[in-house]
Design an enzyme around this catalytic site. Sequence first.
Site, mmCIF file in Angstrom:
data_model
loop_
_atom_site.group_PDB
_atom_site.id
_atom_site.type_symbol
_atom_site.label_atom_id
_atom_site.label_comp_id
_atom_site.label_asym_id
_atom_site.label_seq_id
_atom_site.Cartn_x
_atom_site.Cartn_y
_atom_site.Cartn_z
ATOM 1 C CE LYS A 9 -4.152 1.634 0.671
ATOM 2 N NZ LYS A 9 -3.919 2.578 -0.607
ATOM 3 C CE LYS A 32 4.295 7.888 -1.289
ATOM 4 N NZ LYS A 32 3.583 8.038 0.035
ATOM 5 C CE LYS A 59 3.262 6.680 6.643
ATOM 6 N NZ LYS A 59 2.780 7.449 5.848
ATOM 7 C CB THR A 107 -3.011 12.750 6.243
ATOM 8 O OG1 THR A 107 -3.275 11.669 5.150
ATOM 9 C CG2 THR A 107 -1.802 12.859 6.384
ATOM 10 C CG ASN A 162 -4.977 15.818 1.547
ATOM 11 O OD1 ASN A 162 -4.627 15.253 2.619
ATOM 12 N ND2 ASN A 162 -6.273 15.672 1.133
ATOM 13 C CB SER A 187 -6.101 4.350 2.553
ATOM 14 O OG SER A 187 -5.969 5.456 1.495
HETATM 15 P P1 NAD Z 1 -0.066 18.325 -1.742
HETATM 16 O O1 NAD Z 1 0.467 18.261 -2.882
HETATM 17 O O2 NAD Z 1 -1.538 18.099 -1.289
HETATM 18 O O3 NAD Z 1 0.664 19.435 -0.813
HETATM 19 C C1 NAD Z 1 1.973 19.674 -0.705
HETATM 20 C C2 NAD Z 1 2.041 21.185 0.022
HETATM 21 O O4 NAD Z 1 3.445 21.278 0.002
HETATM 22 C C3 NAD Z 1 1.580 22.268 -0.903
HETATM 23 O O5 NAD Z 1 1.043 23.339 -0.042
HETATM 24 C C4 NAD Z 1 3.010 22.767 -1.711
HETATM 25 O O6 NAD Z 1 2.828 24.067 -1.913
HETATM 26 C C5 NAD Z 1 3.710 22.475 -0.256
HETATM 27 N N1 NAD Z 1 5.336 22.700 -0.484
HETATM 28 C C6 NAD Z 1 5.971 21.911 -1.588
HETATM 29 N N2 NAD Z 1 7.285 22.109 -1.418
HETATM 30 C C7 NAD Z 1 7.331 23.149 -0.404
HETATM 31 C C8 NAD Z 1 8.459 23.682 0.384
HETATM 32 N N3 NAD Z 1 9.736 23.743 -0.238
HETATM 33 N N4 NAD Z 1 8.160 24.814 1.295
HETATM 34 C C9 NAD Z 1 6.942 24.777 1.788
HETATM 35 N N5 NAD Z 1 5.940 24.070 1.359
HETATM 36 C C10 NAD Z 1 6.263 23.339 0.299
HETATM 37 O O7 NAD Z 1 0.635 16.936 -0.742
HETATM 38 P P2 NAD Z 1 -0.054 16.250 0.522
HETATM 39 O O8 NAD Z 1 -0.808 15.163 0.218
HETATM 40 O O9 NAD Z 1 -0.577 17.205 1.491
HETATM 41 O O10 NAD Z 1 1.435 15.696 1.068
HETATM 42 C C11 NAD Z 1 2.156 16.354 1.987
HETATM 43 C C12 NAD Z 1 3.106 15.510 2.575
HETATM 44 O O11 NAD Z 1 2.361 14.879 3.732
HETATM 45 C C13 NAD Z 1 4.004 14.660 1.870
HETATM 46 O O12 NAD Z 1 5.204 14.450 2.594
HETATM 47 C C14 NAD Z 1 3.215 13.202 1.797
HETATM 48 O O13 NAD Z 1 3.777 12.079 1.536
HETATM 49 C C15 NAD Z 1 2.638 13.476 3.139
HETATM 50 N N6 NAD Z 1 1.512 12.374 3.382
HETATM 51 C C16 NAD Z 1 0.226 12.636 2.807
HETATM 52 C C17 NAD Z 1 -0.710 11.851 2.864
HETATM 53 C C18 NAD Z 1 -2.034 12.298 2.224
HETATM 54 O O14 NAD Z 1 -2.858 11.460 2.715
HETATM 55 N N7 NAD Z 1 -2.182 13.330 1.501
HETATM 56 C C19 NAD Z 1 -0.578 10.834 3.810
HETATM 57 C C20 NAD Z 1 0.626 10.538 4.682
HETATM 58 C C21 NAD Z 1 1.586 11.560 4.423
#
Ligand code: NAD
Length: 428
Positions: free
Chosen positions: A67, A103, A91, A187, A218, A356
Site C-alpha cells: 500500500k 510507493k 507505518k 491525514t 491536503n 485508506s
Molecule cells: P499536497 O500536494 O496536497 O501538498 C503539498 C504542499 O506542500 C503544498 O502546499 C505545496 O505548496 C507545499 N510545498 C511543497 N514544497 C514546499 C516547500 N519547499 N516549502 C513549503 N511548502 C512546500 O501533498 P500532501 O498530500 O498534503 O502531502 C504532503 C506531505 O504529507 C508529503 O510528504 C506526503 O508524503 C505526506 N503524506 C500525505 C498523505 C495524504 O493522505 N495526502 C498521507 C501521509 C503522508
Amino acid sequence: MNSIFSDAQKRLVEVFRHTALTDDVQEKLKHPKLSMCVSIPVRMDDGSLKIFTGYRVQFDDTRGPTKGGIRYHPNVSLDEVTSLSFWMTIKCAVMNLPFGGAKGGVIVNPKKLSRLELERLSRGYIRAIADIIGPKRDIPAPDVYTNATIMGWMADEYAQIKRQQLPGVITGKPVHLNGSFGRESATGRGALHVLQEWIDLKKCHAEDLSIAIQGFGNAGYYFAKLAHEAGFRIVAVADSQGAIYSREGLDPTKLMQHKQEHKELGTMLYCDGSVCDLQHYHKLSGSELLELDVDVLVLAALENQIDKHNADNIKAGQILEIANGPVTSAADEILAKNGIPVLPDVLANAGGVTVSYFEWVQNRAGYYWPEEKVNARLKKCITREATAIFSLADEKKISLRTAAYLQGVNRIAGAISQQGTREYFLNT
Ligand code: NAD
C-alpha cells in the site's frame, strides 16, 4: 551521493539495538521486493509526444498486499520512491494494518500540464504498472500533487484494462466513485489526534499553544483547519511559494478560500488577493518559518526539510511530522540533544493510510460507512497506537521515533519469522 534511502535505513540500526531480531529479518528489511521503472508516453495538447518516467516500488508484502501513494513531482527519483515505500512498510505495521508498503512516483511538474494532459499521464501510468497492482496485490493512493480526481481516473483506467469494476485497487477516490467519507481529511485529522494525545500527556492545553505549519496542501490544510477549530493558534503557514505570519493567528479556512479563488494548481501565492488584505501578517521566507519560536512546528511538505545544517536553529517546543521523512537522521540527533521531541511521520501521518484501509474494506464488502463511523474508528485506532508508542518510549527511555519503529518492526519481524527463518530451518 546523499541517498534518502540509506539515511532512512540508519533508523533501523538504532531499532535493532533494542530488539533481538534474526539476521533474516534484518536482511529482508534492507531490500525492496520489487522496483519497477516505466516510460509513459503522453500525447500533449500541441500534438507532440512526451515521455515521462515513473516508478512503483513494493518494499515488503509479508503482512499483506502493499500500500502506498503516488507522487507527481519534478524531483521524484527511484531513491525517493524506495524510501517512501520503506516508510509505508513501517507505518502500516505501526498501525497494525494488514498491509505491506509500496510507493509510486512520476517525474513531472503537474502545474505545467493541462487538465487533459494530466488525465492522459495518469491513465498512462496505470497502464504501465497494471500488471503489478490490484486489490489483493498493491493498492496505490494519493500523495504530493495527486488527489481524488486523479485517483478516480486511475481506478477507471484499471477497470477498463481488467474489464471489471475493481474499486479496491486504489484508495483516496472521490466519494461518488466508491471513495470513503473522511479520507480527504484523514491525514490531518490523524495528526491532530496524535498531537492531542501528546499534549494531554504533557498536561498542556490547545488554547495555550502556537503552531507553525510548513505545507498547505491536503495534509497541511486539513490539519490546520481542525487544529484551529480545536483551539490551537496557527501563527504561520508556508507553501512552496512562501510563508505568512500573524501573531494573533490565521484562519486556515479563509486562506484556503483565497487559494480556491485562484484555482489552477499553479497559483499558490497567498499575498495577491483579498485574504492578505484582510489580515495583519508579515511575509516570511520558508526557512524563517522553520526557525520560529513556536510551541509546535508542523512539517507537512516534503522530506529533508530539517537537516544537520538547520537543526540547531530550530526553536519550536516540539515537531509534528506530517510529511514523510522531513527530518534527517543527523538532524534527529541534534534535536534530541536540544530536547526537542519529534512526533514521527510513521505515526503522525498514518491517519491517511488508516482511512485508506477503511476505504479498501468498504470497497471489498460493497457496504459503505457514514463519515462519523470513519472518523470515530480512525480516532480509536491512531490513539491506541500513539498511546502504546508514548509508553514504550517512556519505558525504554528511547525517542518517539525509535519507539514507533520498534512497534512496527516487531510486528513485521513476527510475520517474517513465522514464515520460517534460518533458526527454524536449522532447527536451532
Ligand atoms: P499536497 O500536494 O496536497 O501538498 C503539498 C504542499 O506542500 C503544498 O502546499 C505545496 O505548496 C507545499 N510545498 C511543497 N514544497 C514546499 C516547500 N519547499 N516549502 C513549503 N511548502 C512546500 O501533498 P500532501 O498530500 O498534503 O502531502 C504532503 C506531505 O504529507 C508529503 O510528504 C506526503 O508524503 C505526506 N503524506 C500525505 C498523505 C495524504 O493522505 N495526502 C498521507 C501521509 C503522508
